[in-house]
Design an enzyme around this catalytic site. Structure first.
Site, mmCIF file in Angstrom:
data_model
loop_
_atom_site.group_PDB
_atom_site.id
_atom_site.type_symbol
_atom_site.label_atom_id
_atom_site.label_comp_id
_atom_site.label_asym_id
_atom_site.label_seq_id
_atom_site.Cartn_x
_atom_site.Cartn_y
_atom_site.Cartn_z
ATOM 1 N N GLU A 55 190.112 4.594 -112.595
ATOM 2 C CA GLU A 55 188.926 5.129 -113.295
ATOM 3 C C GLU A 55 189.290 5.629 -114.692
ATOM 4 O OE1 GLU A 55 185.893 7.311 -110.483
ATOM 5 O OE2 GLU A 55 187.932 7.744 -109.844
ATOM 6 N N LYS A 112 187.338 13.059 -99.314
ATOM 7 C CA LYS A 112 187.436 12.162 -100.459
ATOM 8 C C LYS A 112 188.873 11.806 -100.842
ATOM 9 C CE LYS A 112 184.624 10.739 -102.793
ATOM 10 N NZ LYS A 112 183.811 11.316 -103.867
ATOM 11 N N SER A 133 188.985 15.686 -103.638
ATOM 12 C CA SER A 133 187.856 16.445 -104.157
ATOM 13 C C SER A 133 188.003 17.895 -103.720
ATOM 14 C CB SER A 133 186.556 15.855 -103.605
ATOM 15 O OG SER A 133 185.528 16.822 -103.653
ATOM 16 N N HIS A 181 178.332 -13.217 -110.082
ATOM 17 C CA HIS A 181 177.227 -12.239 -110.088
ATOM 18 C C HIS A 181 177.471 -11.125 -109.070
ATOM 19 C CE1 HIS A 181 174.979 -15.411 -112.284
ATOM 20 N NE2 HIS A 181 175.593 -16.208 -111.421
#
Ligand code: ARG
Length: 467
Positions: free
Chosen positions: A298, A291, A285, A164
């Protein structure tokens, strides 16, 4: 009196037509812009067919040789970019056949004897997909090898295991990586299943019913390295199961890569900090200078959607088709091509990236220490002292509640504190409350103990070596 026949509208099938095909319809029905991708397999199939026709005395040896030489020249032209593909000629098959006839004259027109584009295209896609499978399989193996080797070197690295997405029990990072490898091992075997089942030659089925010529289907099957010819001509020209199976393999593989990607994204975040991905697999970024984004995982996660789409496209393509060939089947190619390309690229990205993962062992260890990950070990310890498991569960639950209130992990409590919950607890409890003790205790086949992980990695590598 016979009417003078209208000018031929199409070299290959214009005989019964009275007007040329509508210009838009010609473009709409053409597939050459995408099916030229398997020109090599088309030529390979034609050469095998010509040899067989000669063996069957349908072509002379001289005709066979003219055809083979012509086809080989065409292949060279295509490869050097000199070949002019023509949309009015519809598809790869008719482009190559027309070029052959231009080159060698009337003998070129004999190549299609005893054959149809229906068995030809089925043969071509099977040959093409088989070649692609043989390119994909080694990339998958390279990925697995890198993953298993990383697992072996991380056999002692402790991290929290989750259920979980809540801290559950400590595991080793190597164990987690070997779980990923099991997914890929099944994918590999699915890929080989697909290859094995597709490897039957449709050539000779002709349009749908077979042909009146004395063809030898075993001959062409063997020449094209198929295991054997297909059994039924109607099925041969209409079957696209192999494309569906490949896409099913692809969807499951991408689902696995997507799950791995999700974990990599989580683990690189500031909240987890379990791993570093080298800069070369990340991007920055344009606005936030701090970043470093895990773009590769992804994007792999994102590409899963299109591959699932291709599987659904092919299933839907086939679901209502009556036997035998229908033009619908021309729609099998683009989804299959894109599934092949996407899977190849994603596997390559993973095969390069996985061995470059740097584990942050201190952060993983610290995360495993938080969240009472050894609570089950304490419960098992009490069972060892003669307490029933449900009662020990209750006792440990109370000590966890105390730990939450006092902000203390179980291993940070004093013996006296622990004994408030059960007088059965004695000093040896600390052996099981450590993370090292917890993982080492799960010492059986498939368990997370470092010794088991090391042995499992050896077995997993041996499987790769046996491929
Ligand atoms: N381009 C066609 C395809 O991809 C080749 C087979 C055409 N056969 C036919 N009977 N129209 O399926």
């Amino acid at each position: 009196m016979n009417k003078p026949s209208a000018p031929k509208t199409n070299q290959a099938w214009g005989g019964r037509f009275n007007e040329p095909v509508d210009e838009f319809v010609a473009r709409f029905t053409a597939s050459v812009n995408f099916d030229q991708r398997f020109y090599r397999q088309d030529i390979q199939g034609s050469i095998a067919h010509a040899k067989m026709l000669c063996d069957a005395k349908v072509l002379t040896a001289d005709e066979r040789d003219q055809i083979i030489n012509g086809l080989q020249e065409i292949e060279t032209q295509i490869e050097s970019g000199e070949f002019a593909w023509s949309v009015p000629l519809e598809d790869v098959h008719m482009n190559i056949e027309a070029a052959l006839t231009d080159k060698i004259g009337i003998v070129g027109k004999k190549l299609h004897t005893g054959r149809s584009r229906n068995d030809q295209v089925a043969t071509d896609i099977k040959l093409w997909l088989r070649d692609q499978i043989d390119l994909i399989a080694p990339i998958l193996t390279r990925l697995q090898r890198g993953m298993i080797e990383l697992a072996a070197s991380e056999a002692n690295t402790i991290m929290p295991g989750f259920t979980h997405l809540q801290t559950a029990q400590p595991v080793t990072f190597g164990h987690h990586l070997l779980a990923w490898n099991e997914m890929l091992e099944r994918d590999y075997s699915r890929l080989q299943d697909c290859r094995q089942r597709l490897n039957q030659s449709p050539l000779g089925a002709a349009a749908l019913a077979g042909t009146t010529y004395p063809i030898n289907r075993e001959y062409t099957a063997e020449a094209l390295s198929f295991d054997k010819p297909t059994e039924n001509s109607l099925d041969s020209v209409s079957d696209r199961d192999f494309a569906i199976e490949f896409c099913a393999f692809s969807s499951i593989l991408m689902t696995h890569l997507s799950r791995m990607s999700e974990e990599l994204v989580l683990w690189t975040s500031a909240q987890f900090q379990f791993i570093n991905l080298p800069d070369r697999f990340c991007t920055g970024s344009s606005i936030m200078p701090q970043k470093k984004n895990p773009d590769v995982p992804e994007l792999v996660r994102g590409k899963t959607g299109r591959v699932n789409g291709h599987l659904i496209a092919l299933l839907t393509l086939m679901k209502s088709q009556p036997l035998a060939y229908n033009k619908d089947n021309q729609e099998d190619k683009e989804p299959l091509f894109d599934a092949v390309d996407t899977v190849s690229d994603c596997l390559r990205a993973f095969a390069d990236m996985i061995p470059a993962i740097e584990s942050r062992k201190d952060e993983m260890y610290e995360a495993a220490r938080r969240g009472f990950s050894t609570a089950t070990d304490l419960a098992d310890y009490l069972v060892g002292k003669g307490i029933a498991f449900r009662d020990s569960h209750e006792i440990v639950g109370k000590s966890v509640a105390y730990g939450i209130a006092e902000n203390k992990d179980l291993s940070e409590m004093s013996l006296e504190e622990l004994q408030q919950f059960s007088s059965e607890i004695s000093a040896d409890v600390f052996d099981v409350l450590t993370l090292e003790g917890s993982v080492a205790a799960r010492d059986h086949l498939g368990g997370t103990a470092p010794a088991q992980v090391s042995a499992a990695a050896v077995r997993a590598l041996a499987k790769l070596d046996a491929r």
